[in-house]
Motif scaffolding. Sequence first.
Motif, PDB file in Angstrom:
ATOM      1  N   GLY A   1     -31.430 -33.763   7.688  1.00  0.00           N
ATOM      2  CA  GLY A   1     -32.369 -34.870   7.774  1.00  0.00           C
ATOM      3  C   GLY A   1     -32.723 -35.441   6.420  1.00  0.00           C
TER       4      GLY A   1
ATOM      5  N   GLU B   1     -35.581 -40.189  13.649  1.00  0.00           N
ATOM      6  CA  GLU B   1     -34.723 -41.183  12.986  1.00  0.00           C
ATOM      7  C   GLU B   1     -35.451 -42.528  12.891  1.00  0.00           C
ATOM      8  OE1 GLU B   1     -29.972 -41.702  12.827  1.00  0.00           O
ATOM      9  OE2 GLU B   1     -30.868 -42.216  14.757  1.00  0.00           O
TER      10      GLU B   1
ATOM     11  N   THR C   1     -28.740 -44.938  12.595  1.00  0.00           N
ATOM     12  CA  THR C   1     -28.550 -44.611  14.016  1.00  0.00           C
ATOM     13  C   THR C   1     -27.582 -43.448  14.210  1.00  0.00           C
ATOM     14  OG1 THR C   1     -26.737 -46.224  14.245  1.00  0.00           O
ATOM     15  CG2 THR C   1     -28.965 -47.009  14.719  1.00  0.00           C
TER      16      THR C   1
ATOM     17  N   ASP D   1     -28.051 -40.195  14.127  1.00  0.00           N
ATOM     18  CA  ASP D   1     -28.589 -39.173  15.028  1.00  0.00           C
ATOM     19  C   ASP D   1     -28.639 -39.682  16.463  1.00  0.00           C
ATOM     20  OD1 ASP D   1     -28.871 -37.533  12.864  1.00  0.00           O
ATOM     21  OD2 ASP D   1     -31.054 -37.707  12.715  1.00  0.00           O
TER      22      ASP D   1
ATOM     23  N   GLY E   1     -40.554 -39.872  11.756  1.00  0.00           N
ATOM     24  CA  GLY E   1     -39.626 -38.805  11.410  1.00  0.00           C
ATOM     25  C   GLY E   1     -40.161 -37.829  10.381  1.00  0.00           C
TER      26      GLY E   1
ATOM     27  N   ASN F   1     -33.690 -30.711  11.758  1.00  0.00           N
ATOM     28  CA  ASN F   1     -33.173 -32.007  12.190  1.00  0.00           C
ATOM     29  C   ASN F   1     -32.176 -31.827  13.328  1.00  0.00           C
ATOM     30  OD1 ASN F   1     -30.704 -34.122  11.609  1.00  0.00           O
ATOM     31  ND2 ASN F   1     -32.713 -35.075  11.415  1.00  0.00           N
TER      32      ASN F   1
ATOM     33  N   ASN G   1     -26.982 -39.486   5.153  1.00  0.00           N
ATOM     34  CA  ASN G   1     -26.993 -39.912   6.555  1.00  0.00           C
ATOM     35  C   ASN G   1     -26.791 -41.411   6.710  1.00  0.00           C
ATOM     36  OD1 ASN G   1     -29.433 -40.646   5.463  1.00  0.00           O
ATOM     37  ND2 ASN G   1     -30.689 -39.765   7.084  1.00  0.00           N
TER      38      ASN G   1
END
Length: 512
Positions: A144, A171, A177, A179, A243, A272, A355
């Motif tokens: 995360g 998220e 997007t 996750d 988040g 996460n 990410n």
Amino acid sequence: MFALFENPRLRGGIHAEEHKTETSALPIATDFPLPKKLYIPVQQHVGKPAEPLVMVGDKVLKGQLLAYSQGTISAPVHAPTSGSIVDVKDFPAPHPSALPIRTVVLESDGLEQWAELNVADDPFQLDPEEICLRVGAAGVVGLGGAVFPSAVKLNLGRKNKIHTLLINAGECEPYLTCDDRLMQERSAEIVAGIRLMLRGMDAPKALVGIEDNKPEAFAAMREASRAFSNIVVSQVPTRYPMGWDRQMLRYLTGQEIPADGRATDIGVVVHNVATAYAVYNAVCLGQPLISRVVTVSGAALAKPQNVEVPIGTLMSEVLAYCGLDKAKLARLVMGGPMMGDALPIAEVPVVKACNGILALSHADIEEQEVQPCIRCSSCVTACPVGLLPLEMASRIKVNQLDAAVDLGLKDCISCGSCSYVCPSNIPLVHYFKFASGELVKRQQAEHKAEQTKRLIEDRNNRMERMRLEAEAEAQRAAEARAARLAAQQQAQQAKADGADKTTQSVAAEETA
């Protein structure tokens, strides 16, 4: 743009422009071409960097260990593909500074030949300790953004008698997007990972929090977890920064993490959702963390999408795959636009913490002129921590850092909500980041001064000890010399006395 919630479990936050629809409806691209070279940093986690155990010229297989972890807070790194080690050198890090970091350079042979994997016959019958060992050996870290070694958190969870595993699937950052798509497409694997994490911590239940702007992901996770009553999947309001683990935990449980404490202090461990998927791969398939799903988005791209890429892939190659228009590119960001890092170059590797890669255009980052504060208190309302952003910034402007600390500077999470809502365009979060950096510098200077003081004291103590030892040695030597001299004098006196007696005896005999 924002409003106060009546729900006491919610505090502050904003409704930022999401920019998620560009990628949320597209499946994860799994056909990314294998790069010719991969650049794998040995520091992709919190703690000590991994130590390389390969040398130039070594042949390696996919999943093979490249660098081993050092100490408890560390994580190993593995080969994302098979090939040859062509260099172990310093290479620019995916950081605003682009400072060099120790990196293993792997040239792919195109064969994708796996090393032998350690696959358990029945992963769900493994001992908790064995699960933690396998997660640690696979190099799994928090995906995360915190990149804390996951095995350490699992072990801490077991030692602290955790009652709840919180899976953060909020998220909340705009654009991201990855996750969301992971939950839509691989929910069964994620739930399996959650079950393994529960077993690894000896925890009785798990809560999964998903923002309500992800209905497909929520439905997929609910269906995948239907057979497991100890896994509860819930929706939370779409609101940045939902988040943030403290915000998510407060909403789902009503519990508050102490200001200077951790979630474990109240019996909760937070992971996460992508980390749960990595745990599944590590324990069920025996595969280390060698790739991840990355959101690649922004107005400078022709084909924004979520892409699964090998760790060590250059971001420039990922951007090219998604149709980067260099003429439109104004800013490159790793992560989300609110808390991500602006990168000066694209020739840096994708790492475990990455990410998102955002290629933003000039329109996306249009900066407006800063105006005087109008005392509207929008920043106060938006702050999820409950701070007074303007008051802190006012203290920082006049270099009153201690006063800013008293107002809660160290509690600021740099989410950027205050800057986002400010009608005067005051870059409040930049003040806080600057001040935090100055505090670190001051702490480092104080630490250095304290170390220097200790070194001087140690030297003075050592010199005094040496002086005393020298004096004692000199005293002992003097005493030894005196003793020897006395012994010599005594011997001479005894000899003289003996000679006198002999003379007297001879004289007496002659007289007789």
